[in-house]
Design a protein around this motif. Structure first.
Motif, PDB file in Angstrom:
ATOM      1  N   PRO A 299     112.835  79.853 113.350  1.00 45.38           N
ATOM      2  CA  PRO A 299     112.783  80.200 114.783  1.00 45.38           C
ATOM      3  C   PRO A 299     111.408  80.658 115.262  1.00 45.38           C
ATOM      4  CG  PRO A 299     114.763  81.125 113.773  1.00 45.38           C
ATOM      5  CD  PRO A 299     113.913  80.596 112.655  1.00 45.38           C
ATOM      6  N   LEU A 300     110.542  81.080 114.353  1.00 46.53           N
ATOM      7  CA  LEU A 300     109.205  81.551 114.748  1.00 46.53           C
ATOM      8  C   LEU A 300     108.204  80.412 114.906  1.00 46.53           C
ATOM      9  CD1 LEU A 300     108.966  84.686 112.423  1.00 46.53           C
ATOM     10  CD2 LEU A 300     109.641  84.605 114.829  1.00 46.53           C
ATOM     11  N   LYS A 301     108.618  79.201 114.492  1.00 51.76           N
ATOM     12  CA  LYS A 301     107.782  77.998 114.652  1.00 51.76           C
ATOM     13  C   LYS A 301     106.396  78.174 114.013  1.00 51.76           C
ATOM     14  CE  LYS A 301     110.060  76.240 118.815  1.00 51.76           C
ATOM     15  NZ  LYS A 301     111.252  77.083 118.707  1.00 51.76           N
ATOM     16  N   LEU A 302     106.397  78.540 112.752  1.00 53.98           N
ATOM     17  CA  LEU A 302     105.142  78.763 112.027  1.00 53.98           C
ATOM     18  C   LEU A 302     104.609  77.499 111.360  1.00 53.98           C
ATOM     19  CD1 LEU A 302     106.041  82.131 110.224  1.00 53.98           C
ATOM     20  CD2 LEU A 302     104.788  81.842 112.370  1.00 53.98           C
ATOM     21  N   ARG A 303     105.449  76.512 111.178  1.00 54.85           N
ATOM     22  CA  ARG A 303     105.026  75.321 110.437  1.00 54.85           C
ATOM     23  C   ARG A 303     103.992  74.516 111.215  1.00 54.85           C
ATOM     24  NH1 ARG A 303     107.612  74.077 105.706  1.00 54.85           N
ATOM     25  NH2 ARG A 303     109.724  74.899 105.415  1.00 54.85           N
ATOM     26  N   GLU A 304     103.019  74.010 110.476  1.00 56.13           N
ATOM     27  CA  GLU A 304     101.979  73.145 111.036  1.00 56.13           C
ATOM     28  C   GLU A 304     102.427  71.689 110.965  1.00 56.13           C
ATOM     29  OE1 GLU A 304      99.010  74.197 112.299  1.00 56.13           O
ATOM     30  OE2 GLU A 304      99.631  76.285 112.015  1.00 56.13           O
ATOM     31  N   PRO A 305     101.742  70.794 111.670  1.00 53.03           N
ATOM     32  CA  PRO A 305     102.094  69.369 111.589  1.00 53.03           C
ATOM     33  C   PRO A 305     102.076  68.823 110.165  1.00 53.03           C
ATOM     34  CG  PRO A 305     100.611  69.759 113.433  1.00 53.03           C
ATOM     35  CD  PRO A 305     100.698  71.047 112.689  1.00 53.03           C
ATOM     36  N   GLY A 306     101.247  69.423 109.294  1.00 56.46           N
ATOM     37  CA  GLY A 306     101.186  68.967 107.898  1.00 56.46           C
ATOM     38  C   GLY A 306     102.393  69.357 107.075  1.00 56.46           C
ATOM     39  N   GLY A 307     103.279  70.198 107.621  1.00 57.65           N
ATOM     40  CA  GLY A 307     104.516  70.547 106.922  1.00 57.65           C
ATOM     41  C   GLY A 307     104.537  71.917 106.292  1.00 57.65           C
ATOM     42  N   GLY A 308     103.382  72.569 106.188  1.00 58.13           N
ATOM     43  CA  GLY A 308     103.327  73.896 105.594  1.00 58.13           C
ATOM     44  C   GLY A 308     103.061  74.968 106.637  1.00 58.13           C
ATOM     45  N   ILE A 309     102.975  76.203 106.179  1.00 56.22           N
ATOM     46  CA  ILE A 309     102.614  77.332 107.045  1.00 56.22           C
ATOM     47  C   ILE A 309     101.160  77.685 106.753  1.00 56.22           C
ATOM     48  CG2 ILE A 309     103.058  79.749 107.598  1.00 56.22           C
ATOM     49  CD1 ILE A 309     105.969  79.300 106.770  1.00 56.22           C
ATOM     50  N   ARG A 310     100.342  77.669 107.789  1.00 55.47           N
ATOM     51  CA  ARG A 310      98.927  77.975 107.608  1.00 55.47           C
ATOM     52  C   ARG A 310      98.763  79.456 107.313  1.00 55.47           C
ATOM     53  NH1 ARG A 310      94.834  77.222 112.151  1.00 55.47           N
ATOM     54  NH2 ARG A 310      93.010  77.745 110.933  1.00 55.47           N
ATOM     55  N   VAL A 311      98.087  79.755 106.192  1.00 54.41           N
ATOM     56  CA  VAL A 311      97.956  81.133 105.736  1.00 54.41           C
ATOM     57  C   VAL A 311      96.494  81.442 105.436  1.00 54.41           C
ATOM     58  CG1 VAL A 311      98.564  82.731 103.868  1.00 54.41           C
ATOM     59  CG2 VAL A 311     100.301  81.214 104.801  1.00 54.41           C
ATOM     60  N   GLU A 312      96.048  82.595 105.894  1.00 58.38           N
ATOM     61  CA  GLU A 312      94.723  83.137 105.529  1.00 58.38           C
ATOM     62  C   GLU A 312      94.979  84.395 104.718  1.00 58.38           C
ATOM     63  OE1 GLU A 312      91.615  82.332 105.886  1.00 58.38           O
ATOM     64  OE2 GLU A 312      91.590  80.691 107.348  1.00 58.38           O
ATOM     65  N   GLY A 313      94.615  84.370 103.436  1.00 61.11           N
ATOM     66  CA  GLY A 313      94.986  85.465 102.559  1.00 61.11           C
ATOM     67  C   GLY A 313      96.483  85.422 102.353  1.00 61.11           C
ATOM     68  N   THR A 314      97.194  86.410 102.917  1.00 56.18           N
ATOM     69  CA  THR A 314      98.661  86.359 102.921  1.00 56.18           C
ATOM     70  C   THR A 314      99.207  86.248 104.342  1.00 56.18           C
ATOM     71  OG1 THR A 314      98.879  88.783 103.039  1.00 56.18           O
ATOM     72  CG2 THR A 314      98.773  87.803 100.841  1.00 56.18           C
ATOM     73  N   ARG A 315      98.369  86.353 105.337  1.00 57.86           N
ATOM     74  CA  ARG A 315      98.787  86.426 106.736  1.00 57.86           C
ATOM     75  C   ARG A 315      99.009  85.035 107.331  1.00 57.86           C
ATOM     76  NH1 ARG A 315      94.613  88.612 108.250  1.00 57.86           N
ATOM     77  NH2 ARG A 315      93.600  86.882 109.301  1.00 57.86           N
ATOM     78  N   ALA A 316     100.145  84.860 107.995  1.00 58.78           N
ATOM     79  CA  ALA A 316     100.401  83.616 108.719  1.00 58.78           C
ATOM     80  C   ALA A 316      99.433  83.538 109.898  1.00 58.78           C
ATOM     81  CB  ALA A 316     101.844  83.567 109.206  1.00 58.78           C
TER      82      ALA A 316
END
Length: 358
Positions: A299-316
Motif C-alpha cells: 500500500p505504500l507503493k515503494l517498488r520501483e519500475p525495476g521491481g525492487g525497493i530503492r534503498v540507501e543504506g537501510t532507508r527506503a
C-alpha cells in the motif's frame, strides 16, 4: 471503538535483523512496548532457522555471526542448527527483555494520519512514526514455472520444505538450482537416493581460495548497487560463486556435482530437453531461492519500475520512515547486525528532527 496502539517504532520480524534492531533500540533508550514493539509471525523464537531441516547441524552452518551484545558459545556442532539457534535467540530475547509479540501476522502497512503509519495485524492495529522491516525471505520461496509442471506424477518441493536426506531413500531426484542449498542437498542426498540429477540455468561458478573480507566487501557492494537502483536484490552467493572445499571437490570427482543445463519441460515421468534427452524422476527438488517478503508494504507503493525497493543504506528512498534491515546487502547475519545499528541511528535522527520542527 478505536483500539489502535501508538509507538515510535514498529519492528516487523524477529530473526537476526529484527533482534539486532530491537537491541540497538533498547540500548539507545527506547523502551519496549512503550516506544517500540517487535512483531513476529513465527510460533517461537529462532527466525527462519527454526524451520531448517534436521540434518543441517550447527557445525555445517557457515557464517553464523553472533547477535550484538551476546556471543553464542559452547554449542554442540552435531546438534541441529534449528535447535541451537532457536535456543540462542530465545535466551537473547529474555536477556535484553525485548518482549517480542508472537504469533502476529502483519497484513498491511498503510499511510495514517499526521504522517504516522498504520500497521494492520492479526493482533490489531499499531500507529507508528517509523518502521523497521526485518521480514527476510524464508516466507517467499521462489518456484519457477516450466511447461508440463502440473502433469508431473511425482513429488515437487522447495528447499523451504526439505525434510532431510532420509526422506529420499531409493528415489530418483532432480535438484534444480545453482546456489549453496542446491549443492548441499545433492551432497546429502547422494548416499540415500537411487539417482540424482543436478540442473541449473547458468553454469555454476566455484570460488577458489578463502572468503576474505575484501571478497565479502566486493560482493556486498555489487548487491548494494542493485538495491540503490531499485532492482530486486540478488543473493551474495550469486556474485561470489560457490566455495570449492574438499567436500565439494570430492562430490565433483564422484559425479554428484555434475551439472546439466536446465531442462525445457517437465513430463509426467520426469524432465526433458529439446535435444531428446529425458531423465526419469520421482522427486523434483526446487533449490531456487527466495524473494524478499515485503508484500505487506505494497500500500505504500515503494517498488520501483525495476521491481525492487530503492534503498540507501537501510532507508527506503521513497519514504525515509521505512527501513529495510536484512534486505539486499544486509541479508547476511553480520550485515543484519550492522544494518540494525545503522537503521536505529537514522531513526533517532529523524525523530529528533521532527521533534525540533514540531
Amino acid at each position: 471503538m478505536n483500539n489502535t496502539r501508538e509507538v515510535e517504532v514498529v519492528v516487523i520480524g524477529a530473526g537476526q535483523a529484527g533482534l539486532s534492531s530491537a537491541y540497538h533500540l533498547r540500548r539507545t533508550g527506547f523502551e519496549p512496548e512503550r516506544d517500540f514493539v517487535v512483531l513476529d509471525h513465527s510460533p517461537a523464537p529462532g527466525g527462519a532457522w527454526q524451520f531448517r531441516w534436521p540434518s543441517l547441524t550447527y557445525g555445517k552452518v557457515h557464517g553464523m555471526h553472533a547477535l550484538p551484545g551476546r556471543e553464542l558459545t559452547g554449542a554442540d556442532p552435531q546438534r541441529p542448527s534449528s535447535e541451537v539457534i532457536a535456543e540462542y535467540f530465545a535466551e537473547y530475547e529474555r536477556a535484553f527483555d525485548l518482549r517480542v509479540r508472537r504469533p502476529v501476522d502483519v497484513r498491511a502497512v498503510r499511510e495514517g494520519d499526521g504522517r504516522r503509519l498504520l500497521v494492520e495485524t492479526s493482533d490489531g492495529t499499531w500507529s507508528t512514526r517509523t518502521l523497521i522491516n526485518a521480514t527476510g525471505t524464508w516466507d517467499r520461496p521462489f518456484w519457477p514455472r516450466y511447461p508440463g509442471q502440473e502433469t508431473f506424477r511425482g513429488r515437487q518441493l522447495h528447499t523451504a520444505q526439505y525434510p532431510g536426506p532420509e526422506a529420499f531413500s531409493g528415489l530418483r531426484v532432480v535438484v534444480v538450482g545453482g546456489g549453496a542449498s542446491g549443492t548441499q542437498h545433492l551432497m546429502e542426498l547422494a548416499p540415500y537416493a537411487a539417482a540424482t540429477t543436478w540442473v541449473t540455468r547458468r553454469e555454476p561458478v566455484f570460488r577458489e581460495g578463502p572468503f576474505t573480507e575484501d571478497v565479502g566487501r566486493e560482493a556486498v557492494a555489487l548487491v548494494e548497487e542493485r538495491v540503490r537502483r531499485g532492482l530486486p536484490p540478488k543473493s551474495v552467493v550469486s556474485v561470489t560463486g560457490l566455495p570449492l572445499n574438499d567436500a565439494v571437490r570430492q562430490a565433483i570427482a564422484d559425479g554428484v556435482l555434475d551439472r546439466q543445463p536446465m531442462f525445457d519441460r517437465i513430463t509426467p515421468e520426469g524432465v526433458e530437453w529439446n535435444d531428446g534427452r529425458h531423465v526419469e524422476a520421482d522427486v523434483i527438488l526446487w533449490a531456487t531461492g527466495f524473494r524478499a517478503a515485503v508484500d505487506h508494504l505494497a500500500p505504500l507503493k515503494l517498488r520501483e519500475p525495476g521491481g525492487g525497493i530503492r534503498v540507501e543504506g537501510t532507508r527506503a528512498v521513497a519514504d525515509p520512515r521505512i527501513h529495510l534491515v536484512g534486505y539486499g546487502p544486509s541479508a547476511s547475519t553480520i550485515g543484519a547486525n550492522r544494518a540494525g545499528r545503522a537503521a536505529v541511528r537514522d531513526i533517532r535522527r529523524l525523530l529528533a528532527a521532527e521533534l525540533v520542527s514540531a
